[in-house]
Design a protein around this motif. Structure first.
Motif, PDB file in Angstrom:
ATOM      1  N   ASP A 191      54.267  89.771  82.066  1.00  0.00           N
ATOM      2  CA  ASP A 191      55.585  90.274  82.502  1.00  0.00           C
ATOM      3  C   ASP A 191      55.756  91.780  82.279  1.00  0.00           C
ATOM      4  OD1 ASP A 191      55.571  90.206  79.779  1.00  0.00           O
ATOM      5  OD2 ASP A 191      57.476  89.136  79.568  1.00  0.00           O
ATOM      6  N   LEU A 192      54.669  92.455  81.960  1.00  0.00           N
ATOM      7  CA  LEU A 192      54.755  93.881  81.637  1.00  0.00           C
ATOM      8  C   LEU A 192      54.932  94.697  82.923  1.00  0.00           C
ATOM      9  CD1 LEU A 192      54.482  96.192  79.486  1.00  0.00           C
ATOM     10  CD2 LEU A 192      52.054  96.226  80.091  1.00  0.00           C
ATOM     11  N   LYS A 193      55.868  95.688  82.847  1.00  0.00           N
ATOM     12  CA  LYS A 193      56.032  96.634  83.926  1.00  0.00           C
ATOM     13  C   LYS A 193      55.361  97.935  83.491  1.00  0.00           C
ATOM     14  CE  LYS A 193      58.675  93.795  86.233  1.00  0.00           C
ATOM     15  NZ  LYS A 193      58.217  93.144  87.484  1.00  0.00           N
ATOM     16  N   ILE A 194      54.141  98.150  83.973  1.00  0.00           N
ATOM     17  CA  ILE A 194      53.387  99.319  83.503  1.00  0.00           C
ATOM     18  C   ILE A 194      54.102 100.614  83.903  1.00  0.00           C
ATOM     19  CG2 ILE A 194      51.224 100.598  83.780  1.00  0.00           C
ATOM     20  CD1 ILE A 194      49.735  98.029  83.799  1.00  0.00           C
ATOM     21  N   ALA A 195      54.837 100.593  84.981  1.00  0.00           N
ATOM     22  CA  ALA A 195      55.554 101.806  85.392  1.00  0.00           C
ATOM     23  C   ALA A 195      56.565 102.237  84.351  1.00  0.00           C
ATOM     24  CB  ALA A 195      56.246 101.576  86.727  1.00  0.00           C
ATOM     25  N   ALA A 196      57.023 101.285  83.520  1.00  0.00           N
ATOM     26  CA  ALA A 196      58.020 101.606  82.493  1.00  0.00           C
ATOM     27  C   ALA A 196      57.358 102.143  81.220  1.00  0.00           C
ATOM     28  CB  ALA A 196      58.851 100.372  82.169  1.00  0.00           C
ATOM     29  N   CYS A 197      56.073 102.136  81.148  1.00  0.00           N
ATOM     30  CA  CYS A 197      55.351 102.630  79.951  1.00  0.00           C
ATOM     31  C   CYS A 197      55.302 104.164  79.970  1.00  0.00           C
ATOM     32  CB  CYS A 197      53.949 102.064  79.908  1.00  0.00           C
ATOM     33  SG  CYS A 197      53.892 100.264  79.703  1.00  0.00           S
ATOM     34  N   ASP A 198      54.960 104.742  78.813  1.00  0.00           N
ATOM     35  CA  ASP A 198      54.803 106.197  78.723  1.00  0.00           C
ATOM     36  C   ASP A 198      53.791 106.662  79.762  1.00  0.00           C
ATOM     37  OD1 ASP A 198      56.542 106.096  76.583  1.00  0.00           O
ATOM     38  OD2 ASP A 198      54.959 106.290  75.054  1.00  0.00           O
ATOM     39  N   GLN A 199      54.273 107.594  80.645  1.00  0.00           N
ATOM     40  CA  GLN A 199      53.437 108.166  81.710  1.00  0.00           C
ATOM     41  C   GLN A 199      52.811 107.069  82.576  1.00  0.00           C
ATOM     42  OE1 GLN A 199      50.610 111.060  80.184  1.00  0.00           O
ATOM     43  NE2 GLN A 199      52.175 112.162  79.016  1.00  0.00           N
ATOM     44  N   ALA A 200      53.510 105.931  82.641  1.00  0.00           N
ATOM     45  CA  ALA A 200      53.075 104.798  83.467  1.00  0.00           C
ATOM     46  C   ALA A 200      51.643 104.374  83.139  1.00  0.00           C
ATOM     47  CB  ALA A 200      53.208 105.127  84.952  1.00  0.00           C
ATOM     48  N   THR A 201      51.364 104.410  81.835  1.00  0.00           N
ATOM     49  CA  THR A 201      49.996 104.084  81.383  1.00  0.00           C
ATOM     50  C   THR A 201      50.076 103.150  80.182  1.00  0.00           C
ATOM     51  OG1 THR A 201      49.246 106.273  82.093  1.00  0.00           O
ATOM     52  CG2 THR A 201      47.802 105.024  80.615  1.00  0.00           C
ATOM     53  N   TYR A 202      49.204 102.163  80.157  1.00  0.00           N
ATOM     54  CA  TYR A 202      49.103 101.211  79.042  1.00  0.00           C
ATOM     55  C   TYR A 202      47.797 101.510  78.301  1.00  0.00           C
ATOM     56  CZ  TYR A 202      49.517  96.614  76.709  1.00  0.00           C
ATOM     57  OH  TYR A 202      49.684  95.590  75.798  1.00  0.00           O
ATOM     58  N   LYS A 203      47.920 102.075  77.055  1.00  0.00           N
ATOM     59  CA  LYS A 203      46.734 102.529  76.315  1.00  0.00           C
ATOM     60  C   LYS A 203      46.495 101.652  75.082  1.00  0.00           C
ATOM     61  CE  LYS A 203      46.784 107.474  77.499  1.00  0.00           C
ATOM     62  NZ  LYS A 203      46.730 108.853  76.922  1.00  0.00           N
ATOM     63  N   LEU A 204      45.225 101.435  74.803  1.00  0.00           N
ATOM     64  CA  LEU A 204      44.831 100.633  73.646  1.00  0.00           C
ATOM     65  C   LEU A 204      44.350 101.489  72.478  1.00  0.00           C
ATOM     66  CD1 LEU A 204      42.873  97.719  75.384  1.00  0.00           C
ATOM     67  CD2 LEU A 204      45.268  97.769  74.667  1.00  0.00           C
ATOM     68  N   TRP A 205      43.461 102.447  72.710  1.00  0.00           N
ATOM     69  CA  TRP A 205      42.892 103.257  71.604  1.00  0.00           C
ATOM     70  C   TRP A 205      42.360 104.590  72.121  1.00  0.00           C
ATOM     71  CZ3 TRP A 205      40.049  98.598  72.769  1.00  0.00           C
ATOM     72  CH2 TRP A 205      38.853  98.824  73.507  1.00  0.00           C
ATOM     73  N   THR A 206      41.912 105.425  71.152  1.00  0.00           N
ATOM     74  CA  THR A 206      41.276 106.710  71.447  1.00  0.00           C
ATOM     75  C   THR A 206      40.012 106.799  70.606  1.00  0.00           C
ATOM     76  OG1 THR A 206      43.425 107.762  71.852  1.00  0.00           O
ATOM     77  CG2 THR A 206      41.554 109.221  71.441  1.00  0.00           C
ATOM     78  N   ASP A 207      38.935 107.264  71.218  1.00  0.00           N
ATOM     79  CA  ASP A 207      37.682 107.369  70.452  1.00  0.00           C
ATOM     80  C   ASP A 207      37.554 108.756  69.813  1.00  0.00           C
ATOM     81  OD1 ASP A 207      36.872 109.122  72.445  1.00  0.00           O
ATOM     82  OD2 ASP A 207      35.393 107.778  73.322  1.00  0.00           O
ATOM     83  N   VAL A 208      36.479 108.985  69.086  1.00  0.00           N
ATOM     84  CA  VAL A 208      36.299 110.240  68.348  1.00  0.00           C
ATOM     85  C   VAL A 208      36.143 111.431  69.293  1.00  0.00           C
ATOM     86  CG1 VAL A 208      35.330 109.122  66.304  1.00  0.00           C
ATOM     87  CG2 VAL A 208      33.818 109.775  68.195  1.00  0.00           C
ATOM     88  N   ASN A 209      35.803 111.191  70.540  1.00  0.00           N
ATOM     89  CA  ASN A 209      35.641 112.272  71.507  1.00  0.00           C
ATOM     90  C   ASN A 209      36.914 112.507  72.334  1.00  0.00           C
ATOM     91  OD1 ASN A 209      32.871 112.718  70.811  1.00  0.00           O
ATOM     92  ND2 ASN A 209      32.312 110.923  72.045  1.00  0.00           N
ATOM     93  N   GLY A 210      37.997 111.774  72.027  1.00  0.00           N
ATOM     94  CA  GLY A 210      39.257 111.962  72.765  1.00  0.00           C
ATOM     95  C   GLY A 210      39.389 111.076  73.977  1.00  0.00           C
ATOM     96  N   GLY A 211      38.429 110.191  74.207  1.00  0.00           N
ATOM     97  CA  GLY A 211      38.533 109.295  75.355  1.00  0.00           C
ATOM     98  C   GLY A 211      39.488 108.141  75.097  1.00  0.00           C
ATOM     99  N   ASP A 212      40.285 107.784  76.119  1.00  0.00           N
ATOM    100  CA  ASP A 212      41.286 106.723  76.006  1.00  0.00           C
ATOM    101  C   ASP A 212      40.844 105.482  76.783  1.00  0.00           C
ATOM    102  OD1 ASP A 212      43.911 109.166  76.277  1.00  0.00           O
ATOM    103  OD2 ASP A 212      43.145 108.195  74.453  1.00  0.00           O
ATOM    104  N   ARG A 213      41.211 104.336  76.209  1.00  0.00           N
ATOM    105  CA  ARG A 213      41.030 103.075  76.957  1.00  0.00           C
ATOM    106  C   ARG A 213      42.422 102.630  77.399  1.00  0.00           C
ATOM    107  NH1 ARG A 213      40.664  99.948  80.394  1.00  0.00           N
ATOM    108  NH2 ARG A 213      39.938  97.789  80.249  1.00  0.00           N
ATOM    109  N   TYR A 214      42.590 102.562  78.727  1.00  0.00           N
ATOM    110  CA  TYR A 214      43.870 102.129  79.266  1.00  0.00           C
ATOM    111  C   TYR A 214      43.637 101.005  80.272  1.00  0.00           C
ATOM    112  CZ  TYR A 214      42.430 105.392  82.934  1.00  0.00           C
ATOM    113  OH  TYR A 214      41.714 106.056  83.907  1.00  0.00           O
ATOM    114  N   ASN A 215      44.662 100.154  80.467  1.00  0.00           N
ATOM    115  CA  ASN A 215      44.575  98.993  81.346  1.00  0.00           C
ATOM    116  C   ASN A 215      45.220  99.284  82.700  1.00  0.00           C
ATOM    117  OD1 ASN A 215      44.876  97.674  78.345  1.00  0.00           O
ATOM    118  ND2 ASN A 215      43.499  96.512  79.668  1.00  0.00           N
TER     119      ASN A 215
END
Length: 305
Positions: free
Chosen positions: A233-257
């Motif tokens: 039921d998640l509305k991703i458009a309502a998320c920060d910057q319309a992005t759903y993020k899980l984590w950040t690695d040591v190099n600054g890379g993001d995992r988003y859905n």
């Protein structure tokens, strides 16, 4: 004294010729010498013999010749050569011991050494290309290799995807985990270096479903597996910057859905003290065959830390 040497020479010649009777000239010479030979004086008076008859004198002269001859023989060096006679038969001597010639035996003959042909080094797997569809085969991605079937494309040279949404993506060195993946601009949680540290942070994320870790082993490395699901039921458009993020690695890379109902089935492994995450992505709409294909890729993984 020259007469004595002449007599000795004659006697020696006579003996060497093997004669048994003295020649007349030898006998005359001996007889002529008898009266002239000086006798050694003795301190006692000499006995006078009665006058001898002529035959007796001849016999006495012959005996004297024999004595002289024997005396000369002892003085004359003996020669090993025999002249005019039969050569003495040499006494056979025992032959010197002859060392036996060693015979070749099976034990003394070294067996030929068979040298095994060197095993050719395996051909290293090619690196996953930066993008585009790729041929089936085994590819290297940083610290691991895996085998992809047909129909897969490269994603930025670190992951592979299919048009139906299936995706495989390895991660190493996750530094922070967002408490709320939808509102990720709030402070994130730093995670420790162990598998349990990362699992605990991900299980604590705000989500609409319960996350239960299970044990897992890949290529001999152990860890935990968890299944993270984006709420339906998640509305991703309502998320920060319309992005759903899980984590950040040591190099600054993001995992988003990308959307609701997306699964991130994570295999979190301890690889020599470092945390390795293998993320396989699929949707509820994916068929069982798609999930089996992802499992086959994971089973082919060889980790080379």
């Amino acid at each position: 004294m020259s007469t004595d040497r002449e007599t000795t020479r004659i006697v020696r010649s006579w003996l060497e010729e093997g004669a048994t009777a003295l020649p007349d000239r030898v006998l005359d010479t001996v007889l002529d010498q008898l009266p002239a030979t000086r006798q050694r004086r003795a301190w006692w008076p000499a006995r006078r013999l009665p006058l001898m008859s002529t035959p007796f004198r001849i016999a006495l002269a012959a005996a004297a010749v024999v004595v002289v001859a024997l005396f000369a023989i002892n003085l004359v060096p003996r020669s090993t050569d025999v002249v005019g006679g039969v050569s003495p038969t040499p006494v056979p001597t025992a032959p010197a011991a002859i060392a036996p010639v060693p015979t070749a035996t099976a034990a003394s003959t070294p067996a030929p050494t068979v040298t095994a042909a060197p095993t050719p080094a395996p051909t290293p797997a090619p690196t996953l290309p930066p993008s585009g569809q790729i041929a089936p085969g085994t590819y290297r991605v940083d610290f691991m290799t895996y085998t992809l079937p047909a129909g897969w494309s490269s994603f930025q040279g670190i992951g592979a995807s299919k048009p139906d949404g299936a995706f495989i993506d390895p991660w190493r060195g996750i530094a922070t985990v967002y408490r709320d993946p939808c509102h990720w601009q709030t402070p994130a949680v730093s995670v420790g270096p162990t598998v349990d540290n990362l699992v605990a942070a991900l299980v604590a994320q705000k989500r609409g479903s319960k996350v239960t870790p299970v044990d897992v082993t890949i290529d001999g490395f152990h860890g935990k597996q968890i299944d993270l699901i984006v709420p339906l039921d998640l509305k991703i458009a309502a998320c920060d910057q319309a992005t759903y993020k899980l984590w950040t690695d040591v190099n600054g890379g993001d995992r988003y859905n990308q959307g609701p109902g997306q699964h991130d089935l994570l295999d979190i492994l301890d690889v020599n003290g470092q945390t390795l995450v293998i993320d396989r992505v699929f949707y509820a709409a994916n068929k069982a065959a798609d999930l089996a294909g992802l499992q086959a890729i994971v089973d082919s993984i060889k980790i080379t830390p």
